[in-house]
Design an enzyme around this catalytic site. Structure first.
Site, PDB file in Angstrom:
ATOM      1  N   ARG A  91      28.444  13.464 -26.771  1.00  0.00           N
ATOM      2  CA  ARG A  91      28.485  12.404 -25.711  1.00  0.00           C
ATOM      3  C   ARG A  91      27.493  12.303 -24.601  1.00  0.00           C
ATOM      4  O   ARG A  91      26.792  13.196 -24.341  1.00  0.00           O
ATOM      5  CB  ARG A  91      29.827  12.832 -24.794  1.00  0.00           C
ATOM      6  CG  ARG A  91      30.239  11.876 -23.618  1.00  0.00           C
ATOM      7  CD  ARG A  91      31.051  12.551 -22.655  1.00  0.00           C
ATOM      8  NE  ARG A  91      31.384  11.359 -21.352  1.00  0.00           N
ATOM      9  CZ  ARG A  91      31.528  11.873 -20.371  1.00  0.00           C
ATOM     10  NH1 ARG A  91      31.654  12.945 -19.860  1.00  0.00           N
ATOM     11  NH2 ARG A  91      31.747  10.901 -19.345  1.00  0.00           N
ATOM     12  N   ASP A 148      28.689   6.356 -23.237  1.00  0.00           N
ATOM     13  CA  ASP A 148      29.836   5.838 -22.179  1.00  0.00           C
ATOM     14  C   ASP A 148      29.634   4.408 -21.926  1.00  0.00           C
ATOM     15  O   ASP A 148      30.655   3.801 -21.694  1.00  0.00           O
ATOM     16  CB  ASP A 148      29.940   6.802 -21.044  1.00  0.00           C
ATOM     17  CG  ASP A 148      30.706   7.975 -21.080  1.00  0.00           C
ATOM     18  OD1 ASP A 148      31.106   8.482 -22.363  1.00  0.00           O
ATOM     19  OD2 ASP A 148      31.156   8.518 -19.842  1.00  0.00           O
ATOM     20  N   LEU A 209      42.533   7.150 -15.083  1.00  0.00           N
ATOM     21  CA  LEU A 209      42.664   7.671 -13.790  1.00  0.00           C
ATOM     22  C   LEU A 209      42.628   9.117 -13.982  1.00  0.00           C
ATOM     23  O   LEU A 209      43.378   9.918 -14.470  1.00  0.00           O
ATOM     24  CB  LEU A 209      43.817   7.521 -13.237  1.00  0.00           C
ATOM     25  CG  LEU A 209      44.297   5.642 -13.014  1.00  0.00           C
ATOM     26  CD1 LEU A 209      45.612   5.590 -12.253  1.00  0.00           C
ATOM     27  CD2 LEU A 209      43.351   5.233 -12.446  1.00  0.00           C
ATOM     28  N   ASN A 211      39.860  12.670 -11.973  1.00  0.00           N
ATOM     29  CA  ASN A 211      39.184  12.865 -10.721  1.00  0.00           C
ATOM     30  C   ASN A 211      38.285  11.684 -10.608  1.00  0.00           C
ATOM     31  O   ASN A 211      37.898  11.480  -9.398  1.00  0.00           O
ATOM     32  CB  ASN A 211      38.431  14.222 -10.775  1.00  0.00           C
ATOM     33  CG  ASN A 211      37.905  14.744  -9.232  1.00  0.00           C
ATOM     34  OD1 ASN A 211      38.637  14.691  -8.217  1.00  0.00           O
ATOM     35  ND2 ASN A 211      36.590  15.233  -9.370  1.00  0.00           N
ATOM     36  N   GLY A 212      37.518  11.351 -11.493  1.00  0.00           N
ATOM     37  CA  GLY A 212      36.948   9.952 -11.472  1.00  0.00           C
ATOM     38  C   GLY A 212      37.602   8.992 -12.214  1.00  0.00           C
ATOM     39  O   GLY A 212      38.282   9.320 -13.315  1.00  0.00           O
ATOM     40  N   ASP A 283      42.795  17.447  -5.727  1.00  0.00           N
ATOM     41  CA  ASP A 283      44.112  17.539  -6.735  1.00  0.00           C
ATOM     42  C   ASP A 283      45.190  16.813  -6.298  1.00  0.00           C
ATOM     43  O   ASP A 283      45.724  17.122  -5.176  1.00  0.00           O
ATOM     44  CB  ASP A 283      44.297  19.164  -6.658  1.00  0.00           C
ATOM     45  CG  ASP A 283      45.389  19.305  -7.873  1.00  0.00           C
ATOM     46  OD1 ASP A 283      46.291  18.720  -8.039  1.00  0.00           O
ATOM     47  OD2 ASP A 283      45.006  20.264  -8.673  1.00  0.00           O
TER      48      ASP A 283
END
EC number: 2.7.2.1
Length: 408
Positions: A91, A148, A209, A211-212, A283
């Site tokens: 990646r 990406d 969806l 944390n980023g 969180d």
């Protein structure tokens, strides 16, 4: 063919060994705290058997050597020797304007990845360390870079250009690139299959969806708009990132707070988002619990997060001139029924309605819309690793065919 998929971060290394005969993961593992004290490697086999080992991991090369040891371990391993690894898929976060698809890694590709260091300083350097380390440990094994940004190369210029002096684009490549492309590609493809339609006839909005977070408009299997931009900071509010704000806020805060460019970057990337608004956590489970107990800032953070996404969905329906399905994926998108409910509330006027009971189901592909909804709502667990492995297999097999067709 067995493909090792590598996702190298600054202090972590995620990996999967995938048997492409049936596209199954033989082992899934993670090296944590690379270059830091108390390093650990964990690996889970296809049968659930788990290895957990504390060991010194001073750099990515040592981490990868431990990965090979784990994969070939007599008790916890899944292969007898490293020779069973036929190819490696890496990646790579940023491919700039140079890559509109995955690429077999050679010196030119390596240099192009390095040229993008300044565009993705937190991601591309460790991605490259993963590649270099693999090359040292597995010389001769073909390796593929999966970007990406590649999926978003079909976004038209009027959508990816910023209204800044054109010379800044020419000099520095300042434009929208978009991220999470591998995930958006995978779930858009799965959405078409779930809808029972050819990809070229499908219009979907994919919501990655975590944390980023990023949202993408996909038409005919191609990305035509996405929320993340020059960096992953643009777009909707996220766990610790502010998302899109009035640019004039930046110099204003710098002047008032006496911040350097590095400090304002840290504030927007690591201290903002739902963490910044709630003053509590990034969180979403913590925020849900706090909001249910009356914490107003936690409730506000969740409202902002959901509203920004709802607004983008409306925009992208206009961009697509209608939509067949809204797709939710990644950690929050797949697992948080409450977040999905917040985002999709009061959208029945445009044909979006969800079944409350179906919305509670987790961990599987499911259509959670009501029978009378004109827009389907799909929850699809993402599988970026499988996408990377598929690209790696295809490119390596194509390379073999090309070489065999060259006359001696």
């Amino acid at each position: 063919m067995k493909v090792l998929v590598i996702n190298a971060g600054s202090s972590s290394l995620k990996y999967q060994l995938i048997d492409m005969t049936n596209e199954s993961a033989l082992a899934i593992g993670l090296c944590e705290r690379i270059g830091i004290d108390n390093s650990i490697i964990t690996q889970k086999r296809f049968d659930g058997k788990k290895l957990e080992k504390q060991t010194d991991l001073p750099n990515h090369k040592i981490a990868l050597e431990e990965v090979v040891k784990a994969l070939t371990d007599s008790e916890f391993g899944v292969i007898k020797s490293m020779d069973e690894i036929n190819a490696v898929g890496h990646r790579v976060v940023h491919g700039g304007e140079k890559f509109n698809s995955s690429a077999l890694i050679n010196e030119g590709v390596e240099q192009a990845i390095k040229d993008c260091f300044e565009l993705a300083p937190l991601h591309n350097p460790p991605n490259m360390m993963g590649i270099s380390s693999c090359q040292e440990i597995m010389p001769g094994v073909p390796m593929v870079a999966v970007f990406d940004t590649a999926f978003h190369h079909t976004i038209p210029p009027y959508a990816y250009m910023y209204a800044l002096p054109y010379e800044l684009y020419e000099k520095y490549g300042i434009r929208k690139y978009g991220f999470h492309g591998t995930s958006h590609f995978y779930v858009a493809k799965r959405a078409a299959a779930m809808l029972g339609k050819p990809e070229q006839d499908v219009k979907v909005i994919t919501c990655h969806l975590g944390n980023g977070s990023s949202i993408t408009a996909v038409k005919g299997g191609k990305s035509i708009e996405t929320t993340m931009g020059f960096t992953p900071l643009e777009g909707v509010a996220m766990g610790t990132r502010c998302g899109s704000i009035d640019p004039a806020v930046v110099p204003f805060i710098m002047e008032k707070e006496g911040l350097s460019t590095r400090e304002i970057d840290t504030l927007m990337n690591k201290k903002s988002g739902v963490l910044g608004v709630s003053s509590l956590s990034n969180d979403f489970r913590d925020l849900d619990e706090a909001a249910s107990k009356g914490n107003q800032k936690a409730e506000l953070a969740l409202e902002i997060f959901a509203y920004k996404i709802k607004k983008v969905i409306g925009e992208y329906i206009a961009v697509l001139n209608g939509v067949d399905a809204i797709v939710f994926t990644a950690g929050i998108g797949e697992n948080s029924a409450t977040i999905r409910k917040r985002i999709l509330a009061d959208l029945d006027g445009i044909g979006i309605k969800i079944d409350e009971e179906k919305n509670k189901i987790r961990g599987q592909e499911i259509d959670i819309s009501t029978p009378d909804a004109t827009v389907r709502v799909l929850v699809i667990p993402t599988n970026e690793e499988l996408t990377i492995a598929r690209d790696t297999k295809e490119i390596c097999e194509t390379e073999v065919k090309l070489r065999s067709s060259v006359p001696i």
